[in-house]
Design an enzyme around this catalytic site. Structure first.
Site, mmCIF file in Angstrom:
data_model
loop_
_atom_site.group_PDB
_atom_site.id
_atom_site.type_symbol
_atom_site.label_atom_id
_atom_site.label_comp_id
_atom_site.label_asym_id
_atom_site.label_seq_id
_atom_site.Cartn_x
_atom_site.Cartn_y
_atom_site.Cartn_z
ATOM 1 N N ASN A 75 -0.548 -36.081 -10.740
ATOM 2 C CA ASN A 75 -1.802 -35.342 -10.920
ATOM 3 C C ASN A 75 -2.086 -35.262 -12.416
ATOM 4 O O ASN A 75 -1.441 -34.499 -13.129
ATOM 5 C CB ASN A 75 -1.670 -33.928 -10.326
ATOM 6 N N TRP A 76 -3.058 -36.078 -12.860
ATOM 7 C CA TRP A 76 -3.344 -36.150 -14.306
ATOM 8 C C TRP A 76 -4.213 -34.984 -14.780
ATOM 9 O O TRP A 76 -4.479 -34.866 -15.964
ATOM 10 C CB TRP A 76 -4.025 -37.479 -14.630
ATOM 11 N N LYS A 77 -4.670 -34.160 -13.845
ATOM 12 C CA LYS A 77 -5.578 -33.052 -14.195
ATOM 13 C C LYS A 77 -6.734 -33.603 -15.044
ATOM 14 O O LYS A 77 -7.175 -34.706 -14.773
ATOM 15 C CB LYS A 77 -4.813 -31.943 -14.906
ATOM 16 N N HIS A 108 -5.386 -27.104 -4.883
ATOM 17 C CA HIS A 108 -4.520 -26.921 -6.064
ATOM 18 C C HIS A 108 -4.764 -25.525 -6.644
ATOM 19 O O HIS A 108 -5.882 -25.031 -6.662
ATOM 20 C CB HIS A 108 -4.828 -27.999 -7.103
ATOM 21 N N GLU A 157 -5.008 -24.472 -9.551
ATOM 22 C CA GLU A 157 -6.000 -24.381 -10.643
ATOM 23 C C GLU A 157 -7.414 -24.340 -10.070
ATOM 24 O O GLU A 157 -8.304 -23.705 -10.638
ATOM 25 C CB GLU A 157 -5.803 -25.552 -11.627
ATOM 26 N N GLU A 211 3.784 -25.603 -4.264
ATOM 27 C CA GLU A 211 3.725 -25.491 -5.716
ATOM 28 C C GLU A 211 3.638 -24.017 -6.101
ATOM 29 O O GLU A 211 2.539 -23.451 -6.155
ATOM 30 C CB GLU A 211 2.479 -26.196 -6.240
ATOM 31 N N GLY A 213 3.255 -26.092 -14.888
ATOM 32 C CA GLY A 213 2.966 -26.219 -16.315
ATOM 33 C C GLY A 213 3.713 -25.232 -17.197
ATOM 34 O O GLY A 213 3.369 -25.062 -18.368
ATOM 35 N N SER A 253 6.545 -28.147 -12.740
ATOM 36 C CA SER A 253 7.426 -28.476 -13.870
ATOM 37 C C SER A 253 8.512 -29.479 -13.490
ATOM 38 O O SER A 253 9.669 -29.355 -13.905
ATOM 39 C CB SER A 253 8.034 -27.198 -14.459
HETATM 40 C C1 PEP Z 1 0.517 -29.810 -10.861
HETATM 41 O O1 PEP Z 1 -0.431 -30.057 -11.581
HETATM 42 O O2 PEP Z 1 0.355 -29.752 -9.651
HETATM 43 C C2 PEP Z 1 1.826 -29.556 -11.454
HETATM 44 C C3 PEP Z 1 2.846 -29.354 -10.672
HETATM 45 O O3 PEP Z 1 1.914 -29.564 -12.826
HETATM 46 P P1 PEP Z 1 3.261 -29.619 -13.709
HETATM 47 O O4 PEP Z 1 4.101 -30.725 -13.140
HETATM 48 O O5 PEP Z 1 2.761 -29.904 -15.091
HETATM 49 O O6 PEP Z 1 3.917 -28.297 -13.571
#
Ligand code: PEP
Length: 259
Positions: free
Chosen positions: A8-10, A103, A105, A177, A183, A221
């Site tokens: 997931n590049w966001k 997600h 976010e 998640e 993050g 993470s």
């Molecule tokens: C995500 O964006 O779903 C995520 C898990 O980010 P990260 O790996 O940076 O924690």
């Protein structure tokens, strides 16, 4: 069951040129991993999906290959006066196979409710996209001992009536998640993840959506130092990787750890 690893590049990177460099490196790395696996003559290769910002989804940037493409979001209406939105048909037409829905976010910054997420899942399935459904509790909910209650609600409302809209274990995955792990560098412990993943499996079974077959991923993470343990010890069927997936070398190491 094939493992599924999602990048997931966001909202990164800032240009098509950079996106192409990262994507090409990932694709070459995946080819190498698959070739090594077939030389060893056993094991199903991991399914790898890159979810870049939607503007980088078109085939001329990424091309066909060993890596599938996915979107990070979708709108639930099919067309019309919805300025700024992108439909499931449009995503599918660009050649994407997957879409991330729910997600944290999106829930936090864009006010997505369980009901909206449910509509998005249904629309994506109707159009033939495969869904990566994200769930997880916040730090506050975790500390208050409300994790199971939150997961319960997100699954019950998010998956309401999906069985009537083409849901199957092959077009659907759940990503656990924990919001506090995304993050932050504070990844969820393997023991707690193992327990939570099996709780999610039991909830899916209760909701009548073939819980034993649906792939359940861990995200939060993930790095190459911890990735293998989620698959080998916690029993995750794959990973959702954010920050670390923008570094092709690190992402390849994560993929290798799942082999
Ligand atoms: C995500 O964006 O779903 C995520 C898990 O980010 P990260 O790996 O940076 O924690």
């Amino acid at each position: 069951m094939k493992n599924l690893i999602i990048a997931n590049w966001k909202m990164n990177p800032s240009s098509q040129a950079e996106a192409k460099v990262i994507f090409d490196a990932i694709r070459e790395g995946v080819k190498g991993i698959n070739a090594a696996a077939s030389a060893r003559g056993f094991g199903e290769p991991t399914e790898v999906v890159v979810c870049p910002p939607a503007v980088y989804l078109y085939a001329s940037v990424f091309g066909e290959g060993v890596v599938s493409m996915g979107a990070q979001n979708v709108y639930f209406e099919d067309k019309g006066a919805f300025t700024g939105e992108i439909s499931a048909e449009m995503i599918k037409d660009l050649g994407a196979e997957y879409v991330i829905i729910g997600h944290s976010e999106r829930r936090k910054y864009f006010g997505e409710t369980d009901e909206v997420i449910n509509k998005k899942i249904i629309r994506a399935l109707e159009v033939g996209l495969k869904v990566i459904f994200c769930i997880g509790e916040t730090q506050e909910e975790h500390d208050a001992g409300k994790k199971n209650e939150v997961l319960d609600r997100q699954i019950k409302l998010g998956l309401a009536s999906v069985s009537d809209f083409g849901f199957s274990a092959s077009n659907f995955a759940v990503a656990y998640e924990p919001v506090w792990a995304i993050g932050t560098g504070n990844n969820c412990g393997v023991g707690e993840t193992k327990q939570t993943l099996s709780y999610i499996k039991s909830l899916l079974t209760l909701s009548g959506v073939e819980g034993q077959e649906v792939r359940i991923l861990y995200g939060g993470s993930v790095k190459s130092e911890n990735s293998g343990a989620y698959i080998k010890e916690a029993g995750a069927n794959g990973l959702l990787v954010g920050g670390a997936s923008l570094n092709a070398e690190e992402f390849i190491k994560i993929l290798e750890s799942a082999e």
